[in-house]
Design a protein around this motif. Sequence first.
Motif: not given
Length: 252
Positions: A108, A154, A72-73, A149
């Motif tokens: 994220k 997160y 998600g990063y 984040p």
Amino acid sequence: MNIITISHENLDKEHICCAISTNTDSQVSSKKAWMAERFADGLVFKKGDVRGKVFIEYIPAEKAWCPIEAPGYMFINCLWVSGQFKGRGVSNKLITECINDSKSKGKKGLVALSSKKKMPFISDPKYLKYKGFLLADTAQPYYELMYLPFEENYEKPCFKSCVKSAKIEEQGFVLFYSNQCPFTEKYVWLIAEIAERKGIGFRVIKHENTEQAQNAPSPFTTYSLFYNGNFVTNEILSDKKFEKLLSNLGVI
């Protein structure tokens, strides 16, 4: 300064910001070929509309050429502003572009490879901390995984276990590299030829795809040199620097 986003449509005509001027150079062509294959993975390359080293390159962490777990990063491959463009707020402009783009894609946060102190070819830890990045994880001998984040709850990214020890089983020199950086293709084979002339065991392993890079023995998959099982350096070595290294190691 305006920011240009590199794509399939303008890749051939745009200068990719490093200190190499022509597409006919093997270093440039290898880098642009690497980029062209990564666009489908979500690679983004943004540069200033100037003739210089002013750019940021990033990619979804799931496709990053770095052994990390960061679902998600967005992973920053490289942020580089040099020469006359330093001190003019350009780095802030580029990273703001990255943040805004990543947020628009529902990410994220951002992740970047750094180090305990400033090292060649790796993101400056002081700058990342200044921009609010936090320490997520560490790996031997000096690597740090930094993250920014977008929300407090997160989870932290982390390095994969394969890079924690900075060791491999193979003896002699082993050099892992990829074409993520345009400088590698020339200098890898330059020092390999020196080793061959001197009768020194030297093996080159090129990361050809994402899976190989994500299971590498060192976080910096662009260039990592090992000797007798131990990590030596991530610095892309010239012939003179390699000769000096051989002397320091007592190989010659």
